[in-house]
Design a protein around this motif. Structure first.
Motif, PDB file in Angstrom:
ATOM      1  N   THR A 282     -36.976  21.089  19.146  1.00 14.43           N
ATOM      2  CA  THR A 282     -35.563  21.177  19.523  1.00 14.43           C
ATOM      3  C   THR A 282     -34.656  20.524  18.490  1.00 14.43           C
ATOM      4  O   THR A 282     -33.530  20.971  18.270  1.00 14.43           O
ATOM      5  CB  THR A 282     -35.338  20.518  20.894  1.00 14.43           C
ATOM      6  N   PHE A 283     -35.122  19.472  17.850  1.00 17.79           N
ATOM      7  CA  PHE A 283     -34.280  18.757  16.879  1.00 17.79           C
ATOM      8  C   PHE A 283     -33.985  19.614  15.658  1.00 17.79           C
ATOM      9  O   PHE A 283     -32.885  19.556  15.100  1.00 17.79           O
ATOM     10  CB  PHE A 283     -34.975  17.461  16.454  1.00 17.79           C
ATOM     11  N   PHE A 284     -34.956  20.405  15.242  1.00 16.14           N
ATOM     12  CA  PHE A 284     -34.781  21.211  14.034  1.00 16.14           C
ATOM     13  C   PHE A 284     -34.410  22.665  14.343  1.00 16.14           C
ATOM     14  O   PHE A 284     -34.507  23.517  13.472  1.00 16.14           O
ATOM     15  CB  PHE A 284     -36.057  21.184  13.186  1.00 16.14           C
ATOM     16  N   HIS A 285     -34.004  22.916  15.564  1.00 20.33           N
ATOM     17  CA  HIS A 285     -33.715  24.300  15.937  1.00 20.33           C
ATOM     18  C   HIS A 285     -32.257  24.464  16.313  1.00 20.33           C
ATOM     19  O   HIS A 285     -31.647  23.586  16.914  1.00 20.33           O
ATOM     20  CB  HIS A 285     -34.594  24.737  17.115  1.00 20.33           C
ATOM     21  N   GLU A 286     -31.713  25.580  15.941  1.00 14.84           N
ATOM     22  CA  GLU A 286     -30.370  25.948  16.358  1.00 14.84           C
ATOM     23  C   GLU A 286     -30.460  26.687  17.700  1.00 14.84           C
ATOM     24  O   GLU A 286     -31.519  27.212  18.047  1.00 14.84           O
ATOM     25  CB  GLU A 286     -29.734  26.850  15.290  1.00 14.84           C
ATOM     26  N   PRO A 287     -29.370  26.768  18.466  1.00 13.18           N
ATOM     27  CA  PRO A 287     -28.041  26.267  18.166  1.00 13.18           C
ATOM     28  C   PRO A 287     -27.866  24.798  18.539  1.00 13.18           C
ATOM     29  O   PRO A 287     -28.654  24.255  19.300  1.00 13.18           O
ATOM     30  CB  PRO A 287     -27.145  27.147  19.047  1.00 13.18           C
ATOM     31  N   ALA A 288     -26.799  24.203  18.033  1.00 10.74           N
ATOM     32  CA  ALA A 288     -26.579  22.776  18.254  1.00 10.74           C
ATOM     33  C   ALA A 288     -26.331  22.465  19.727  1.00 10.74           C
ATOM     34  O   ALA A 288     -26.671  21.401  20.211  1.00 10.74           O
ATOM     35  CB  ALA A 288     -25.392  22.293  17.404  1.00 10.74           C
ATOM     36  N   GLY A 289     -25.725  23.410  20.458  1.00 12.26           N
ATOM     37  CA  GLY A 289     -25.476  23.192  21.884  1.00 12.26           C
ATOM     38  C   GLY A 289     -26.748  22.972  22.657  1.00 12.26           C
ATOM     39  O   GLY A 289     -26.800  22.156  23.573  1.00 12.26           O
ATOM     40  N   PHE A 290     -27.775  23.717  22.289  1.00 10.88           N
ATOM     41  CA  PHE A 290     -29.076  23.544  22.946  1.00 10.88           C
ATOM     42  C   PHE A 290     -29.673  22.206  22.539  1.00 10.88           C
ATOM     43  O   PHE A 290     -30.161  21.447  23.361  1.00 10.88           O
ATOM     44  CB  PHE A 290     -29.995  24.693  22.556  1.00 10.88           C
ATOM     45  N   ARG A 291     -29.583  21.902  21.233  1.00 15.30           N
ATOM     46  CA  ARG A 291     -30.173  20.673  20.715  1.00 15.30           C
ATOM     47  C   ARG A 291     -29.501  19.443  21.335  1.00 15.30           C
ATOM     48  O   ARG A 291     -30.147  18.421  21.565  1.00 15.30           O
ATOM     49  CB  ARG A 291     -30.037  20.657  19.197  1.00 15.30           C
ATOM     50  N   LYS A 292     -28.225  19.565  21.629  1.00 19.79           N
ATOM     51  CA  LYS A 292     -27.462  18.430  22.150  1.00 19.79           C
ATOM     52  C   LYS A 292     -28.030  17.914  23.457  1.00 19.79           C
ATOM     53  O   LYS A 292     -28.011  16.705  23.713  1.00 19.79           O
ATOM     54  CB  LYS A 292     -26.005  18.843  22.331  1.00 19.79           C
ATOM     55  N   THR A 293     -28.542  18.786  24.308  1.00 17.12           N
ATOM     56  CA  THR A 293     -29.034  18.369  25.616  1.00 17.12           C
ATOM     57  C   THR A 293     -30.547  18.139  25.630  1.00 17.12           C
ATOM     58  O   THR A 293     -31.005  17.056  25.975  1.00 17.12           O
ATOM     59  CB  THR A 293     -28.668  19.422  26.671  1.00 17.12           C
ATOM     60  N   LEU A 294     -31.305  19.145  25.237  1.00 17.57           N
ATOM     61  CA  LEU A 294     -32.755  19.041  25.368  1.00 17.57           C
ATOM     62  C   LEU A 294     -33.340  17.995  24.435  1.00 17.57           C
ATOM     63  O   LEU A 294     -34.324  17.333  24.779  1.00 17.57           O
ATOM     64  CB  LEU A 294     -33.408  20.398  25.108  1.00 17.57           C
ATOM     65  N   VAL A 295     -32.754  17.831  23.271  1.00 16.96           N
ATOM     66  CA  VAL A 295     -33.287  16.820  22.358  1.00 16.96           C
ATOM     67  C   VAL A 295     -33.106  15.421  22.933  1.00 16.96           C
ATOM     68  O   VAL A 295     -33.922  14.518  22.696  1.00 16.96           O
ATOM     69  CB  VAL A 295     -32.614  16.928  20.962  1.00 16.96           C
ATOM     70  N   LEU A 296     -32.057  15.249  23.748  1.00 16.48           N
ATOM     71  CA  LEU A 296     -31.844  13.947  24.383  1.00 16.48           C
ATOM     72  C   LEU A 296     -32.905  13.684  25.450  1.00 16.48           C
ATOM     73  O   LEU A 296     -33.505  12.603  25.488  1.00 16.48           O
ATOM     74  CB  LEU A 296     -30.448  13.903  25.005  1.00 16.48           C
ATOM     75  N   TRP A 297     -33.155  14.684  26.296  1.00 15.78           N
ATOM     76  CA  TRP A 297     -34.171  14.515  27.338  1.00 15.78           C
ATOM     77  C   TRP A 297     -35.565  14.336  26.749  1.00 15.78           C
ATOM     78  O   TRP A 297     -36.306  13.446  27.171  1.00 15.78           O
ATOM     79  CB  TRP A 297     -34.165  15.725  28.266  1.00 15.78           C
ATOM     80  N   SER A 298     -35.899  15.159  25.772  1.00 10.67           N
ATOM     81  CA  SER A 298     -37.221  15.026  25.157  1.00 10.67           C
ATOM     82  C   SER A 298     -37.342  13.721  24.384  1.00 10.67           C
ATOM     83  O   SER A 298     -38.414  13.110  24.351  1.00 10.67           O
ATOM     84  CB  SER A 298     -37.508  16.225  24.245  1.00 10.67           C
TER      85      SER A 298
END
Length: 560
Positions: A282-298
């Motif tokens: 998730t950290f290295f994947h677009e879009p940023a909107g997705f990364r903003k939430t799931l990267v925090l939970w993971s």
């Protein structure tokens, strides 16, 4: 849609066929008992052939009329909602596991946890385990809680754990299929988890110790309950709460990940690897909107899993426990041991006909689910969940799921290689078995969806023809009943153990209440393959039993 494909309109012919089959089954199962009831205990076998045939025909007609009057509407509904039949039979083996679990009582290390809990209290007993034996703080905490309760309280533990695990998996599947019809979502969310769990338990190399033994179940199965709810919560907040994230939910999620990680060395490595893989993707994947939430939970899950791992590794009791095993190997030897253990595990699965049948059932059942889902236009939503990198296209999805599953299965083996310089105990291999069945189910379901869209006309014609589905249902019912029969085959041994244990437990407590300093009881052999107290070869266990009851317990082998 699946509901329409599952035979629109009631078929009187199919209904009468089902009633005919059910009546034959009931006659075969009950004709002798019914004859004995009406004749005062006389046996049907050995009597005149005309009497046997006439009685069986009469009983068949009676059953047919009874089923026709009382259950025709139910049969009509099930025939027009055939997916519900798959779901009903899918859960039968799980009920049988819960039934066997009702005969669980204390065995081996359960007495050690119990004597510490009753003498020191739950929290002090947990700390004692951490300082003097193992860093599994969460497992020790639950072991102490159960040890503080009477042994008979354990009869509910397996059933409750299976129910919670099933609910967690149900929640995951239902959220992934949130775009499908309610009927399809409910049936699939029942069917897939039930098949996964049934097959996992079927391939487990030491099921008595991993599911039915108290301490084994709490350190191996209960963390999977936490894992299922963690994944379910992650999906929920990712797909429904992308705008704002409550700190309270993050704290609860992190604490759950930390507590779940404390159940064992193998599990905490699995959980850490899972969140680590998810975070990296998730950290290295677009879009940023997705990364903003799931990267925090993971990221929260990863950090809290690492914290649990540190707490486990830092336990002073590890040094005491390690003295019973060879020194930890160097990194190269560790990987070699882990790889050999992994290959042996794969061999156990794929070289055993029984295990192959269980895995094939997962593969085929999940593939059929995918075919059904392909008719509800599920593929787009299934492969693209708000930009989820795991589901951006078919080939990427399958390769990512396969490699991630392979990694998670492999990481089950290095902890034992490090701590024991050997393969993990057979009971712990239920964890890689669970991961294997989950990975197989996900891959097969995705493949079924993809294949269903390629041959949609052929699949739709086959389903509308109804007989291919009836044939699939017939074979699945056979598989389900076979699994249920195999599980229940050990019921006499477990029932005998529970009755002997309860009798001995009551004798000991009565003797202590009467002020006696010792008591003789009959032998109590546990069905888990563990040490029995009073055998004379396990002094620590004999001492734990005496300390737990507060009276010297003597085994009298001549007592019945």
């Amino acid at each position: 849609m699946l509901k329409k494909l599952a035979f629109s309109g009631s078929s009187s012919k199919a209904t009468f066929v089902v009633i005919f089959i059910l009546s034959l089954i009931f006659v075969g199962l009950t004709n002798s008992a019914v004859f004995a009831f009406f004749t005062g205990g006389k046996a049907l076998q050995g009597r005149n052939l005309i009497i046997q045939i006439g009685f069986s025909i009469g009983l068949f007609l009676a059953y047919s009329i009874l089923i026709l009057l009382l259950f025709r509407r139910l049969i009509d509904w099930l025939l027009t909602h055939v997916y519900a039949l798959f779901s009903i039979f899918a859960v039968l083996p799980l009920f049988s596991h819960a039934y066997i679990g009702s005969f669980i009582r204390f065995a081996a290390d359960d007495f050690s946890s119990a004597t510490l809990a009753v003498n020191k209290g739950v929290l002090s007993a947990t700390l004692d385990w951490y300082l003097n034996w193992s860093g599994r703080f969460s497992a020790s905490f639950l072991d102490s809680i159960m040890g503080s309760l009477p042994p008979s309280a354990m009869k509910f533990e397996t059933g409750l754990t299976l129910l919670l695990l099933f609910i967690g998996l149900f929640s995951i599947v239902s959220q992934v299929l949130s775009y499908t019809s309610k009927y399809t979502k409910i049936c699939t969310s029942i069917f897939l988890p039930a098949v996964i769990l049934t097959s996992t338990f079927a391939i487990a190399p030491d099921l008595p110790q991993s599911l039915y033994w108290g301490q084994g179940m709490r350190s191996l199965i209960i963390p999977l309950v936490f894992l299922s709810f963690l994944v379910s919560g992650l999906i929920y907040f990712q797909t429904r709460h992308t705008e704002s994230i409550s700190p309270l939910w993050l704290v609860l999620f992190g604490f759950s990940a930390f507590f779940a990680g404390g159940f064992g060395e193998t599990y905490v490595v699995i959980q850490t690897s899972l969140f680590g893989v998810l975070f990296i993707f998730t950290f290295f994947h677009e879009p940023a909107g997705f990364r903003k939430t799931l990267v925090l939970w993971s990221g929260v899950g990863l950090l809290c899993s690492l914290a649990a791992m540190v707490v486990i590794i830092a336990a002073p009791g590890n040094h005491i426990r390690q003295s019973y095993f060879p020194p930890s190997p160097d990194p190269v030897s560790l990987l070699a041991i882990a790889f050999r253990s992994f290959i042996d595990f794969v061999g156990i699965i794929f070289l055993s006909p029984e295990n192959l049948v269980a895995m094939f059932s997962v593969l085929l059942s999940s593939g059929l689910v995918g075919l059904f889902l392909s008719h509800e236009n599920t593929a787009a939503q299934f492969f693209v969940i708000k930009g989820n990198p795991f589901f951006c296209d078919f080939r990427h999805s399958l390769s990512t799921i396969f490699l991630s599953g392979l990694l998670l299965i492999f990481v089950c083996f290095p902890p034992a290689a490090y701590g024991m310089s050997a393969a993990p105990p057979l009971r712990t291999q239920i964890l890689p078995g669970f991961l294997l069945t989950c990975t197989t189910a996900i891959l097969s379901t995705c493949g079924g969806i993809f294949f269903g869209y390629r041959v949609s006309n052929f699949v739709e014609k086959s389903l509308k023809n109804r007989w291919p589905v009836f044939i699939a249902l017939f074979f699945f019912i056979g598989f389900s009943l076979t699994m249920t029969r195999d599980v229940l085959s050990v019921a006499p041994d477990y029932r005998f153990f529970a009755s002997r244990f309860d009798r001995a437990d009551q004798m000991i407590r009565n003797a202590r209440q009467n002020g006696k300093t010792s008591v003789s009881i009959p032998e109590v052999h546990n069905p888990f393959g563990l040490s029995d107290f009073g055998a004379g070869t396990t002094l620590w266990l004999d001492g734990a039993v005496d300390s737990y009851y507060g009276i010297h317990v003597i085994i009298n082998k001549n007592m019945k």
